[in-house]
Design a protein around this motif. Sequence first.
Motif, PDB file in Angstrom:
ATOM      1  N   ASP A   1      18.954  -6.996   0.069  1.00  4.81           N
ATOM      2  CA  ASP A   1      17.680  -6.333   0.321  1.00  4.81           C
ATOM      3  C   ASP A   1      17.907  -5.011   1.051  1.00  4.81           C
ATOM      4  OD1 ASP A   1      16.388  -8.495  -0.804  1.00  4.81           O
ATOM      5  OD2 ASP A   1      16.008  -9.481   1.120  1.00  4.81           O
ATOM      6  N   ILE A   2      17.241  -3.954   0.551  1.00  2.00           N
ATOM      7  CA  ILE A   2      17.333  -2.633   1.172  1.00  2.00           C
ATOM      8  C   ILE A   2      15.921  -2.092   1.376  1.00  2.00           C
ATOM      9  CG2 ILE A   2      18.148  -0.253   0.890  1.00  2.00           C
ATOM     10  CD1 ILE A   2      20.382  -1.330  -0.852  1.00  2.00           C
ATOM     11  N   ILE A   3      15.638  -1.595   2.583  1.00  2.00           N
ATOM     12  CA  ILE A   3      14.338  -0.993   2.874  1.00  2.00           C
ATOM     13  C   ILE A   3      14.464   0.521   2.717  1.00  2.00           C
ATOM     14  CG2 ILE A   3      12.517  -0.660   4.581  1.00  2.00           C
ATOM     15  CD1 ILE A   3      12.735  -3.520   3.661  1.00  2.00           C
ATOM     16  N   ILE A   4      13.582   1.120   1.902  1.00  2.00           N
ATOM     17  CA  ILE A   4      13.569   2.579   1.781  1.00  2.00           C
ATOM     18  C   ILE A   4      12.166   3.080   2.135  1.00  2.00           C
ATOM     19  CG2 ILE A   4      15.397   2.612   0.053  1.00  2.00           C
ATOM     20  CD1 ILE A   4      13.289   3.152  -2.072  1.00  2.00           C
ATOM     21  N   THR A   5      12.096   4.258   2.688  1.00  2.00           N
ATOM     22  CA  THR A   5      10.833   4.836   3.129  1.00  2.00           C
ATOM     23  C   THR A   5      10.506   6.095   2.326  1.00  2.00           C
ATOM     24  OG1 THR A   5      11.996   6.055   4.856  1.00  2.00           O
ATOM     25  CG2 THR A   5      11.084   3.907   5.453  1.00  2.00           C
ATOM     26  N   LYS A   6       9.385   6.711   2.676  1.00  3.87           N
ATOM     27  CA  LYS A   6       8.923   7.913   1.976  1.00  3.87           C
ATOM     28  C   LYS A   6      10.021   8.970   1.890  1.00  3.87           C
ATOM     29  CE  LYS A   6       5.468  11.596   2.326  1.00  3.87           C
ATOM     30  NZ  LYS A   6       4.296  12.105   3.078  1.00  3.87           N
ATOM     31  N   GLY A   7      10.185   9.525   0.674  1.00  2.00           N
ATOM     32  CA  GLY A   7      11.176  10.581   0.486  1.00  2.00           C
ATOM     33  C   GLY A   7      12.582  10.079   0.239  1.00  2.00           C
TER      34      GLY A   7
ATOM     35  N   CYS B   1      10.674   6.062  -3.443  1.00  2.00           N
ATOM     36  CA  CYS B   1       9.477   5.853  -2.629  1.00  2.00           C
ATOM     37  C   CYS B   1       8.847   7.205  -2.280  1.00  2.00           C
ATOM     38  CB  CYS B   1       9.838   5.090  -1.353  1.00  2.00           C
ATOM     39  SG  CYS B   1       8.413   4.732  -0.301  1.00  2.00           S
ATOM     40  N   TYR B   2       7.554   7.352  -2.598  1.00  2.00           N
ATOM     41  CA  TYR B   2       6.850   8.609  -2.332  1.00  2.00           C
ATOM     42  C   TYR B   2       5.877   8.479  -1.156  1.00  2.00           C
ATOM     43  CZ  TYR B   2       8.662   9.743  -6.938  1.00  2.00           C
ATOM     44  OH  TYR B   2       9.502   9.964  -8.009  1.00  2.00           O
ATOM     45  N   GLU B   3       5.560   7.260  -0.776  1.00  2.00           N
ATOM     46  CA  GLU B   3       4.642   7.048   0.352  1.00  2.00           C
ATOM     47  C   GLU B   3       4.834   5.638   0.876  1.00  2.00           C
ATOM     48  OE1 GLU B   3       0.001   6.227   0.398  1.00  2.00           O
ATOM     49  OE2 GLU B   3       0.391   8.362   0.080  1.00  2.00           O
ATOM     50  N   GLY B   4       4.738   5.446   2.199  1.00  3.81           N
ATOM     51  CA  GLY B   4       4.907   4.120   2.781  1.00  3.81           C
ATOM     52  C   GLY B   4       6.361   3.696   2.774  1.00  3.81           C
ATOM     53  N   LYS B   5       6.605   2.424   2.495  1.00  6.51           N
ATOM     54  CA  LYS B   5       7.969   1.918   2.409  1.00  6.51           C
ATOM     55  C   LYS B   5       8.017   0.748   1.425  1.00  6.51           C
ATOM     56  CE  LYS B   5       7.623  -1.255   6.374  1.00  6.51           C
ATOM     57  NZ  LYS B   5       8.202  -1.615   7.692  1.00  6.51           N
ATOM     58  N   VAL B   6       9.212   0.534   0.870  1.00  3.29           N
ATOM     59  CA  VAL B   6       9.385  -0.556  -0.087  1.00  3.29           C
ATOM     60  C   VAL B   6      10.670  -1.306   0.221  1.00  3.29           C
ATOM     61  CG1 VAL B   6       8.142   0.681  -1.903  1.00  3.29           C
ATOM     62  CG2 VAL B   6      10.624   0.857  -1.784  1.00  3.29           C
ATOM     63  N   LYS B   7      10.676  -2.555  -0.172  1.00  4.55           N
ATOM     64  CA  LYS B   7      11.899  -3.363  -0.059  1.00  4.55           C
ATOM     65  C   LYS B   7      12.451  -3.569  -1.459  1.00  4.55           C
ATOM     66  CE  LYS B   7      11.809  -7.866   0.564  1.00  4.55           C
ATOM     67  NZ  LYS B   7      11.666  -9.203   1.193  1.00  4.55           N
TER      68      LYS B   7
ATOM     69  N   GLY C   1       0.797  -1.219   0.000  1.00  2.00           N
ATOM     70  CA  GLY C   1       0.000   0.000   0.000  1.00  2.00           C
ATOM     71  C   GLY C   1       0.825   1.263   0.000  1.00  2.00           C
ATOM     72  N   THR C   2       1.409   1.617  -1.117  1.00  2.00           N
ATOM     73  CA  THR C   2       2.307   2.769  -1.153  1.00  2.00           C
ATOM     74  C   THR C   2       2.363   3.354  -2.549  1.00  2.00           C
ATOM     75  OG1 THR C   2       4.525   3.503  -0.548  1.00  2.00           O
ATOM     76  CG2 THR C   2       4.358   1.411  -1.700  1.00  2.00           C
ATOM     77  N   GLN C   3       3.200   4.398  -2.726  1.00  2.00           N
ATOM     78  CA  GLN C   3       3.432   5.004  -4.027  1.00  2.00           C
ATOM     79  C   GLN C   3       4.936   5.032  -4.285  1.00  2.00           C
ATOM     80  OE1 GLN C   3       1.346   8.730  -4.747  1.00  2.00           O
ATOM     81  NE2 GLN C   3      -0.238   8.194  -3.258  1.00  2.00           N
TER      82      GLN C   3
END
Length: 299
Positions: free
Chosen positions: A196-202, A183-189, A167-169
């Motif tokens: 594996d790298i986790i990035i968040t909004k912005g 990543c513009y919203e939420g977080k992605v892997k 659920g993100t953009q």
Amino acid sequence: MEEKYELAKWLAGEMTEKELQAFQETPEYQTYAKIAVYSSQLKAPDFDADLLYQNTIRHKKAAPKVIPFYKSKWMRIAAIFVVFLGLSLFFRTTITSTEIAKNGQKTTFSLPDNSEIVLNSGSQIQYKKWNWDNNRKLDLDGEAYFKVAHGKKFQVNTTLGTVTVLGTQFNVKARKNRFDVTCYEGKVKVSYNSKDIIITKGTAVTFENDYFDRKNITVQKPEWTANEIVFKKENLQSIVDELERQYSCEIVLNSRENAQLFTGTLPTNDIKTALDVVCSIFHLKISKFDNTKIILVDI
């Protein structure tokens, strides 16, 4: 006893003339003669073997009628229906839906869960509509911006890496050896080369061969959705390739190898302005310009 023997020979016609003459002179002969006359007038009915056979068959108890499966009309219809159902299920589960944005175009479409995807020029996405809620995966070739509906895990596969979200953009770009995820919203892997790298909004990350970069962003969505292209440390050939996709034209570089990298923004709705910026940065000039082919040379 002798009398019965003589009678049998007479009935069989086996008497000699002498014996016949003697038998005719006996008192019983007249009675025998009358019986023989009346017997000869009796006629037995003709024997019809075929009629007897038909009557026998008719009165025989009828055997139950057995219709082979393949000769039954309804069984054939049922079999056809089962085959049709099987083929329909096969095609539904194996056929892949494809969305394409040709060079010079952008395409917006929705997935079965109402997630929205915008494809950038020269990009393609493939996915399976059937059972989407349990198989939220798609394959991307090129660049796309995703506005994912809230729900189960969502996965984007490219030849360079994989992005998994909930659920993100976000924006994914996979061109040649370069892999960009923002990543513009939420977080992605982001999965790249078994890491594996986790990035968040912005946050935005870039992978290219052994190069890795991570930076913060302030925009709310990809600039290319608003007719601008943002380049971050990209070489001349990559910029020319992107301009060819955006404007659906051929750009020929007749210039020396240039190691300079460009960071900045170019318009996607004004090719003359975009070329002027490129020529200024890389010390080039336009030697030919028409709707289908552009040639750039060194100054």
